[in-house]
Design a protein around this motif. Structure first.
Motif, PDB file in Angstrom:
ATOM      1  N   ALA A 162       0.809  -1.216   0.000  1.00 45.48           N
ATOM      2  CA  ALA A 162       0.000   0.000   0.000  1.00 45.48           C
ATOM      3  C   ALA A 162       0.846   1.270   0.000  1.00 45.48           C
ATOM      4  CB  ALA A 162      -0.921   0.006   1.215  1.00 45.48           C
ATOM      5  N   GLU A 163       2.167   1.101   0.055  1.00 49.17           N
ATOM      6  CA  GLU A 163       3.090   2.250   0.089  1.00 49.17           C
ATOM      7  C   GLU A 163       2.657   3.245   1.161  1.00 49.17           C
ATOM      8  OE1 GLU A 163       3.537   3.861  -3.839  1.00 49.17           O
ATOM      9  OE2 GLU A 163       3.874   1.888  -4.761  1.00 49.17           O
ATOM     10  N   SER A 164       2.469   2.703   2.385  1.00 52.49           N
ATOM     11  CA  SER A 164       1.859   3.501   3.448  1.00 52.49           C
ATOM     12  C   SER A 164       2.709   3.596   4.717  1.00 52.49           C
ATOM     13  CB  SER A 164       0.500   2.902   3.812  1.00 52.49           C
ATOM     14  OG  SER A 164       0.644   1.567   4.299  1.00 52.49           O
ATOM     15  N   SER A 165       3.997   3.316   4.623  1.00 50.81           N
ATOM     16  CA  SER A 165       4.838   3.407   5.818  1.00 50.81           C
ATOM     17  C   SER A 165       4.902   4.848   6.302  1.00 50.81           C
ATOM     18  CB  SER A 165       6.258   2.913   5.514  1.00 50.81           C
ATOM     19  OG  SER A 165       6.238   1.545   5.178  1.00 50.81           O
ATOM     20  N   PRO A 166       4.778   5.065   7.616  1.00 50.20           N
ATOM     21  CA  PRO A 166       4.900   6.437   8.128  1.00 50.20           C
ATOM     22  C   PRO A 166       6.296   6.989   7.892  1.00 50.20           C
ATOM     23  CG  PRO A 166       4.799   4.841   9.938  1.00 50.20           C
ATOM     24  CD  PRO A 166       4.532   4.079   8.688  1.00 50.20           C
ATOM     25  N   GLN A 167       6.383   8.266   7.555  1.00 50.07           N
ATOM     26  CA  GLN A 167       7.659   8.904   7.274  1.00 50.07           C
ATOM     27  C   GLN A 167       8.459   9.180   8.544  1.00 50.07           C
ATOM     28  OE1 GLN A 167       8.697   9.363   3.952  1.00 50.07           O
ATOM     29  NE2 GLN A 167       6.880   8.042   3.782  1.00 50.07           N
ATOM     30  N   PHE A 168       7.776   9.174   9.677  1.00 51.43           N
ATOM     31  CA  PHE A 168       8.425   9.388  10.987  1.00 51.43           C
ATOM     32  C   PHE A 168       7.478   8.879  12.059  1.00 51.43           C
ATOM     33  CE2 PHE A 168       6.408  13.242   9.379  1.00 51.43           C
ATOM     34  CZ  PHE A 168       5.406  13.436  10.318  1.00 51.43           C
ATOM     35  N   GLY A 169       8.032   8.626  13.239  1.00 46.32           N
ATOM     36  CA  GLY A 169       7.198   8.143  14.329  1.00 46.32           C
ATOM     37  C   GLY A 169       6.604   6.776  14.036  1.00 46.32           C
ATOM     38  N   ASP A 170       5.549   6.422  14.756  1.00 45.43           N
ATOM     39  CA  ASP A 170       4.848   5.167  14.520  1.00 45.43           C
ATOM     40  C   ASP A 170       3.366   5.377  14.818  1.00 45.43           C
ATOM     41  OD1 ASP A 170       4.431   4.898  17.358  1.00 45.43           O
ATOM     42  OD2 ASP A 170       6.442   4.075  17.529  1.00 45.43           O
ATOM     43  N   ARG A 171       2.617   4.293  14.814  1.00 47.00           N
ATOM     44  CA  ARG A 171       1.157   4.403  14.951  1.00 47.00           C
ATOM     45  C   ARG A 171       0.662   3.946  16.318  1.00 47.00           C
ATOM     46  NH1 ARG A 171       0.783   2.232   8.891  1.00 47.00           N
ATOM     47  NH2 ARG A 171       0.989   4.235   7.842  1.00 47.00           N
ATOM     48  N   ARG A 172       1.545   3.930  17.297  1.00 47.93           N
ATOM     49  CA  ARG A 172       1.153   3.392  18.590  1.00 47.93           C
ATOM     50  C   ARG A 172       0.255   4.317  19.392  1.00 47.93           C
ATOM     51  NH1 ARG A 172       6.848   0.444  20.514  1.00 47.93           N
ATOM     52  NH2 ARG A 172       7.186  -0.607  18.515  1.00 47.93           N
ATOM     53  N   THR A 173       0.110   5.572  18.967  1.00 51.47           N
ATOM     54  CA  THR A 173      -0.809   6.459  19.687  1.00 51.47           C
ATOM     55  C   THR A 173      -2.254   6.222  19.268  1.00 51.47           C
ATOM     56  OG1 THR A 173      -0.684   8.286  18.091  1.00 51.47           O
ATOM     57  CG2 THR A 173       0.975   8.240  19.854  1.00 51.47           C
ATOM     58  N   TYR A 174      -2.472   5.452  18.196  1.00 54.25           N
ATOM     59  CA  TYR A 174      -3.853   5.171  17.808  1.00 54.25           C
ATOM     60  C   TYR A 174      -4.152   3.694  17.616  1.00 54.25           C
ATOM     61  CZ  TYR A 174      -1.598   6.473  13.268  1.00 54.25           C
ATOM     62  OH  TYR A 174      -0.750   6.646  12.208  1.00 54.25           O
ATOM     63  N   GLN A 175      -3.176   2.871  17.224  1.00 61.57           N
ATOM     64  CA  GLN A 175      -3.393   1.433  17.195  1.00 61.57           C
ATOM     65  C   GLN A 175      -3.093   0.840  18.569  1.00 61.57           C
ATOM     66  OE1 GLN A 175      -1.077  -0.087  13.910  1.00 61.57           O
ATOM     67  NE2 GLN A 175      -2.313   0.998  12.387  1.00 61.57           N
ATOM     68  N   MET A 176      -3.679  -0.317  18.860  1.00 61.77           N
ATOM     69  CA  MET A 176      -3.655  -0.854  20.221  1.00 61.77           C
ATOM     70  C   MET A 176      -2.344  -1.551  20.571  1.00 61.77           C
ATOM     71  SD  MET A 176      -7.456  -2.463  20.652  1.00 61.77           S
ATOM     72  CE  MET A 176      -6.762  -3.435  21.996  1.00 61.77           C
ATOM     73  N   ASP A 177      -2.030  -1.544  21.861  1.00 61.93           N
ATOM     74  CA  ASP A 177      -0.862  -2.243  22.398  1.00 61.93           C
ATOM     75  C   ASP A 177      -1.115  -3.755  22.336  1.00 61.93           C
ATOM     76  OD1 ASP A 177       0.883  -3.558  24.418  1.00 61.93           O
ATOM     77  OD2 ASP A 177       1.521  -1.498  24.802  1.00 61.93           O
ATOM     78  N   PRO A 178      -0.163  -4.531  21.776  1.00 65.73           N
ATOM     79  CA  PRO A 178      -0.371  -5.980  21.651  1.00 65.73           C
ATOM     80  C   PRO A 178      -0.595  -6.706  22.976  1.00 65.73           C
ATOM     81  CG  PRO A 178       1.394  -5.279  20.203  1.00 65.73           C
ATOM     82  CD  PRO A 178       1.054  -4.089  21.054  1.00 65.73           C
ATOM     83  N   GLY A 179      -0.226  -6.102  24.086  1.00 67.16           N
ATOM     84  CA  GLY A 179      -0.409  -6.766  25.373  1.00 67.16           C
ATOM     85  C   GLY A 179      -1.808  -6.653  25.946  1.00 67.16           C
ATOM     86  N   ASN A 180      -2.689  -5.893  25.300  1.00 68.61           N
ATOM     87  CA  ASN A 180      -3.993  -5.580  25.891  1.00 68.61           C
ATOM     88  C   ASN A 180      -5.123  -6.393  25.281  1.00 68.61           C
ATOM     89  OD1 ASN A 180      -2.541  -3.712  27.287  1.00 68.61           O
ATOM     90  ND2 ASN A 180      -3.545  -1.920  26.430  1.00 68.61           N
ATOM     91  N   ALA A 181      -5.937  -6.980  26.153  1.00 66.28           N
ATOM     92  CA  ALA A 181      -7.134  -7.710  25.731  1.00 66.28           C
ATOM     93  C   ALA A 181      -8.404  -7.010  26.203  1.00 66.28           C
ATOM     94  CB  ALA A 181      -7.098  -9.139  26.262  1.00 66.28           C
ATOM     95  N   ARG A 182      -8.438  -6.585  27.457  1.00 69.56           N
ATOM     96  CA  ARG A 182      -9.634  -5.900  27.961  1.00 69.56           C
ATOM     97  C   ARG A 182      -9.908  -4.630  27.170  1.00 69.56           C
ATOM     98  NH1 ARG A 182      -7.102  -7.203  32.852  1.00 69.56           N
ATOM     99  NH2 ARG A 182      -6.433  -5.023  33.121  1.00 69.56           N
ATOM    100  N   GLU A 183      -8.840  -3.966  26.756  1.00 72.79           N
ATOM    101  CA  GLU A 183      -9.009  -2.743  25.963  1.00 72.79           C
ATOM    102  C   GLU A 183      -9.706  -3.052  24.641  1.00 72.79           C
ATOM    103  OE1 GLU A 183      -6.369   0.969  24.139  1.00 72.79           O
ATOM    104  OE2 GLU A 183      -5.370  -0.871  24.804  1.00 72.79           O
ATOM    105  N   ALA A 184      -9.417  -4.207  24.062  1.00 78.99           N
ATOM    106  CA  ALA A 184     -10.072  -4.591  22.808  1.00 78.99           C
ATOM    107  C   ALA A 184     -11.576  -4.711  23.009  1.00 78.99           C
ATOM    108  CB  ALA A 184      -9.499  -5.910  22.301  1.00 78.99           C
ATOM    109  N   LEU A 185     -11.989  -5.285  24.123  1.00 77.25           N
ATOM    110  CA  LEU A 185     -13.417  -5.435  24.393  1.00 77.25           C
ATOM    111  C   LEU A 185     -14.068  -4.072  24.605  1.00 77.25           C
ATOM    112  CD1 LEU A 185     -13.400  -8.565  26.729  1.00 77.25           C
ATOM    113  CD2 LEU A 185     -13.382  -8.418  24.226  1.00 77.25           C
ATOM    114  N   LYS A 186     -13.350  -3.153  25.218  1.00 74.88           N
ATOM    115  CA  LYS A 186     -13.868  -1.790  25.382  1.00 74.88           C
ATOM    116  C   LYS A 186     -14.049  -1.124  24.023  1.00 74.88           C
ATOM    117  CE  LYS A 186     -12.744   2.661  27.577  1.00 74.88           C
ATOM    118  NZ  LYS A 186     -11.763   3.370  28.444  1.00 74.88           N
ATOM    119  N   GLU A 187     -13.045  -1.263  23.149  1.00 75.38           N
ATOM    120  CA  GLU A 187     -13.141  -0.686  21.811  1.00 75.38           C
ATOM    121  C   GLU A 187     -14.333  -1.276  21.050  1.00 75.38           C
ATOM    122  OE1 GLU A 187     -11.580   1.672  20.307  1.00 75.38           O
ATOM    123  OE2 GLU A 187      -9.574   1.932  21.128  1.00 75.38           O
ATOM    124  N   VAL A 188     -14.518  -2.563  21.175  1.00 75.77           N
ATOM    125  CA  VAL A 188     -15.621  -3.242  20.503  1.00 75.77           C
ATOM    126  C   VAL A 188     -16.967  -2.719  21.005  1.00 75.77           C
ATOM    127  CG1 VAL A 188     -16.831  -5.463  20.374  1.00 75.77           C
ATOM    128  CG2 VAL A 188     -14.387  -5.344  19.864  1.00 75.77           C
TER     129      VAL A 188
END
Length: 329
Positions: A211-237
């Motif tokens: 998709a030629e969509s790599s961020p030019q700087f930084g990362d997406r962790r301020t909006y995509q979820m932390d891989p260690g979290n499960a309860r947060e996923a249920l809240k998002e859902v």
């Protein structure tokens, strides 16, 4: 108790095993992702995803016809524009690449369900999923102004013929904003497939090539979820359900089958699992090296997503899987 109870009795033949099989994978479960690019006659293979191509609209239509003939009910479209800017103009413009592809596919294969990925990272010059604060180099997206962009994008995609809108940018309130925009524009019957639990995953690497969509700087962790979290996923859902989502997505799938299971436990809505690019690439690489049986591993993996609770599976394996399932029939 043994010897009265012998579970092996029900495993004696292929027909018997088929009769008592608890989870059955079918072509109805599959959604095939396609990457649309400008031009004509373009079919550029993604090096990190063997068998996956960036396709011009005419080639997208050819692939869509093949998908439909294989019995796969749906595709999801991603777009790579010829120019990018800070306003993600290519995402919401009526002549955007996804809009053109959606219209062409619906004209050629009207019964094929077209899902439009509704995100902005492919269209912004900085590669993030929305507006950034001027001078910001951390990748922290401004949430509320970005909602207006997503709303415009969704409406434009629906006007172009998309049957389902699939917002993937993980902005707070994005389902509510898109639902409002669609309803106001007369698309109250257009469903939303929300990427409700989307993790900041290392499995996305090959997709960013496609998709030629790599961020030019930084990362997406301020909006995509932390891989260690499960309860947060249920809240998002739960939030997305309350905001009007019609279907829910868990992404990635392979390392998050526990999340698929938990999500299915708390909702009656259809749940989709995204078998992402890195998961696909690992199987392809191992198969090309002769280390695994590609057919068996692929079908086993896809079946495991369904066993975990997925009703739908977005996968780059879809066409191959459909052919293999037909052979079994």
């Amino acid at each position: 108790m043994f010897p009265i109870t012998r579970p092996r009795r029900l495993r004696q033949t292929s027909q018997l095993r088929r009769m008592v099989r608890e989870t059955v994978l079918t072509t109805n479960d599959l959604i095939y992702p396609l990457f649309a690019v400008p031009g004509e006659g373009v079919a550029t293979e993604v090096k990190s995803m063997p068998g996956v191509f960036q396709l011009s609209v005419d080639k997208i239509v050819e692939d869509a016809k093949e998908v439909y003939d294989l019995g796969i009910p749906s595709i999801i479209l991603f777009g790579i524009p010829d120019t990018k800017d800070t306003d993600a103009t290519g995402a919401w413009h009526d002549c955007g690449i996804v809009q053109k592809a959606a219209t062409a596919v619906k004209e050629a294969v009207p019964d094929l369900i077209v899902i439009a990925d509704t995100c902005l990272c492919e269209y912004t010059s900085h590669g993030h999923c929305g507006y950034l604060e001027v001078g910001d180099l951390t990748g922290r997206v401004l949430n509320d102004p970005t909602l207006e962009l997503l709303k415009k994008t969704a409406v434009s995609q629906a006007k172009a013929g998309a049957d389902i809108i699939a917002p993937s940018g993980m902005m707070d309130g994005f389902v509510s904003a898109i639902r409002q925009g669609l309803d106001e524009a007369g698309f109250e019957d257009t469903p939303i497939l929300s990427y409700a639990a989307k993790y900041a995953s290392a499995y996305y690497g090959p997709f960013r090539d496609a998709a030629e969509s790599s961020p030019q700087f930084g990362d997406r962790r301020t909006y995509q979820m932390d891989p260690g979290n499960a309860r947060e996923a249920l809240k998002e859902v739960q939030l997305d359900v309350e905001e009007g989502a019609d279907m829910l997505m868990v992404k990635p799938a392979l390392s998050y089958m526990d999340i698929i299971w938990r999500v299915k436990e708390i909702t009656d809505l259809p749940v989709a699992a995204y078998n992402v690019s890195g998961e696909y690439a690992m199987i392809k690489a191992a198969a090309l090296n002769g280390w695994i049986d590609e057919k068996r591993v692929t079908l086993e993996t896809l079946t495991s997503f369904k066993r975990a609770g997925a009703d739908l599976i977005l996968t780059y394996h879809a066409k191959d899987a459909a052919r293999w399932l037909q052979e079994q029939d």
